[in-house]
Design a protein around this motif. Structure first.
Motif, short mmCIF file in Angstrom:
data_model
loop_
_atom_site.label_atom_id
_atom_site.label_comp_id
_atom_site.label_asym_id
_atom_site.label_seq_id
_atom_site.Cartn_x
_atom_site.Cartn_y
_atom_site.Cartn_z
N THR A 6 17.98 -15.22 -37.58
CA THR A 6 17.33 -15.16 -36.17
C THR A 6 16.01 -14.83 -36.30
OG1 THR A 6 19.45 -14.93 -35.13
CG2 THR A 6 17.56 -14.35 -33.81
N LEU A 36 15.19 -16.17 -30.64
CA LEU A 36 15.29 -15.49 -29.43
C LEU A 36 13.80 -14.85 -28.90
CD1 LEU A 36 17.19 -13.74 -27.56
CD2 LEU A 36 17.13 -11.98 -29.16
N VAL A 47 9.68 -17.20 -19.30
CA VAL A 47 11.13 -17.63 -19.12
C VAL A 47 11.14 -19.20 -19.15
CG1 VAL A 47 13.12 -17.28 -17.68
CG2 VAL A 47 11.66 -15.44 -18.24
N SER A 51 13.30 -21.57 -21.71
CA SER A 51 14.27 -22.45 -21.10
C SER A 51 14.11 -24.15 -21.18
CB SER A 51 14.32 -22.10 -19.64
OG SER A 51 14.58 -20.66 -19.58
N GLY A 54 15.69 -24.81 -24.27
CA GLY A 54 16.81 -24.28 -24.57
C GLY A 54 17.01 -22.95 -25.19
N ILE A 55 16.21 -22.26 -25.24
CA ILE A 55 16.08 -21.08 -26.03
C ILE A 55 16.38 -19.85 -25.14
CG2 ILE A 55 14.60 -19.68 -27.28
CD1 ILE A 55 12.88 -22.28 -28.44
N ASP A 56 17.31 -18.90 -25.71
CA ASP A 56 17.66 -17.60 -24.95
C ASP A 56 16.34 -16.75 -24.71
OD1 ASP A 56 20.06 -18.72 -24.76
OD2 ASP A 56 20.99 -17.43 -26.55
N VAL A 57 16.50 -15.95 -23.49
CA VAL A 57 15.45 -15.09 -23.51
C VAL A 57 15.95 -13.71 -23.07
CG1 VAL A 57 13.48 -14.21 -21.98
CG2 VAL A 57 13.87 -16.75 -22.42
N ILE A 58 15.69 -12.59 -23.25
CA ILE A 58 16.05 -11.26 -22.75
C ILE A 58 14.73 -10.58 -22.22
CG2 ILE A 58 18.14 -11.12 -24.12
CD1 ILE A 58 16.38 -9.42 -26.11
N HIS A 76 19.99 -7.38 -29.65
CA HIS A 76 20.85 -8.46 -29.03
C HIS A 76 20.99 -9.80 -29.92
CE1 HIS A 76 19.68 -6.35 -25.25
NE2 HIS A 76 20.58 -7.18 -24.45
N THR A 77 20.95 -9.67 -30.89
CA THR A 77 21.37 -10.58 -32.11
C THR A 77 22.19 -10.02 -33.12
OG1 THR A 77 20.73 -12.22 -33.66
CG2 THR A 77 19.20 -10.22 -33.40
#
Length: 303
Positions: A6, A36, A47, A51, A54-58, A76-77
């Motif tokens: 990741t 990520l 964000v 988005s 299509g990529i995740d955000v924290i 978170h991975t």
């Protein structure tokens, strides 16, 4: 099922740079590459940029520095291999495969690669080693290579999760600068090797950002903290202090370059004040860590 590797990108208010960075990651040939983004609450452009791809955000609640952001991403991975790419950098094709291939050896805890400055076309990251005073040297030119610990550059690096877990992740003290160097020293002490591969290459824009206020102060503080925390017991306080005085002139010239806020008479006095105050704060904080924890100084991730 978790991706084998990741790539984590920590970003704050640089959406245009981030878009190019993420695009370079989506074009990597490693089929199961995870991506990520670690952002900051309220930074809606970051964000949205992620988005849209299509990529995740924290999100951090506030900008707590790069080391804390890295730890949040790690936590978170579930990937066994974790890479980091700066948001103002773009990975060339083959980057992810090259990093993952090196980390197939379980004795290797970290790997870095080449970085090219897009402003000049110059390669600015090479196989480096860091000495006890936080000064980096080309390993091929080092007079005393046994005194150096191989290190990587935070713009382009990857780690195995077992290695990160063994040292507790990144030390959250580092707002920026020297977080990766500190990690490499702790990994080396834990018995891991740190490698460099020319096959993992990134192009770095060195974009301005909102998080690097008081650049000279922060740079001196982080390096002095690194040196004192990791080497006070082995090198000694007196020698560390003497070396910091020796580096004053070098730092004054190097850290002022490209920073308009240090121009003129007022800027000169500001730079001198930051050179001294940053060193003092870093030394006291590093000494406190060394006294409390010795070689088991803190990390900040559950990994």
């Amino acid at each position: 099922m978790a991706s084998a590797l990741t790539a984590i990108v920590c970003s704050y208010r640089r959406p245009r740079n981030l878009a190019g960075c993420l695009q370079s990651l989506t074009e990597q040939s490693l089929s199961d590459l995870g991506i990520l983004v670690v952002g900051v609450r309220g930074d809606t452009q970051t964000v949205q940029t992620a988005s849209d791809l299509g990529i995740d955000v924290i999100l951090q609640d506030q900008p707590n520095g790069v080391a804390a952001a890295r730890n949040l991403g790690i936590d978170h991975t579930e990937a066994p291999l974790i890479a980091f790419l700066d948001d103002d950098a773009r990975a060339r094709q083959g980057w992810a495969v090259a990093l993952a291939t090196v980390l197939e050896d379980p004795q290797i805890g970290a790997v870095g690669g080449r970085v090219f400055d897009t402003r000049t076309g110059e390669q600015v990251v090479h196989p480096w080693g860091v000495d006890p005073f936080g000064v980096t040297h080309l390993l091929s030119n080092a007079d005393r290579p046994k005194t150096l610990v191989p290190t990587v550059n935070g713009c382009n690096m990857a780690f195995s999760r077992p290695a990160l877990r063994s040292v507790g992740g990144f030390d959250p003290y580092y707002s920026y600068y020297y977080d990766e160097t500190d990690m490499c020293v702790r990994l080396a002490r834990a018995g891991y090797r740190i490698e460099f591969t020319g096959a993992a290459t990134v192009d770095h824009d060195f974009a301005d950002g909102p998080t690097r206020e008081r650049f000279i102060y922060s740079s001196c503080r982080m390096r002095t903290y690194f040196s004192t925390k990791n080497y006070m017991k082995s090198v000694g306080k007196s020698r560390l202090i003497l070396e910091q005085f020796r580096l004053l002139r070098q730092d004054y010239q190097a850290f002022r370059a490209g920073h308009k806020e240090y121009a003129g008479m007022v800027g000169t006095w500001t730079a001198l004040a930051e050179l001294v105050s940053g060193r003092l704060t870093g030394f006291l904080d590093g000494a406190n860590q060394a006294i409390q924890y010795g070689d088991n100084a803190r990390g900040g991730s559950a990994c």
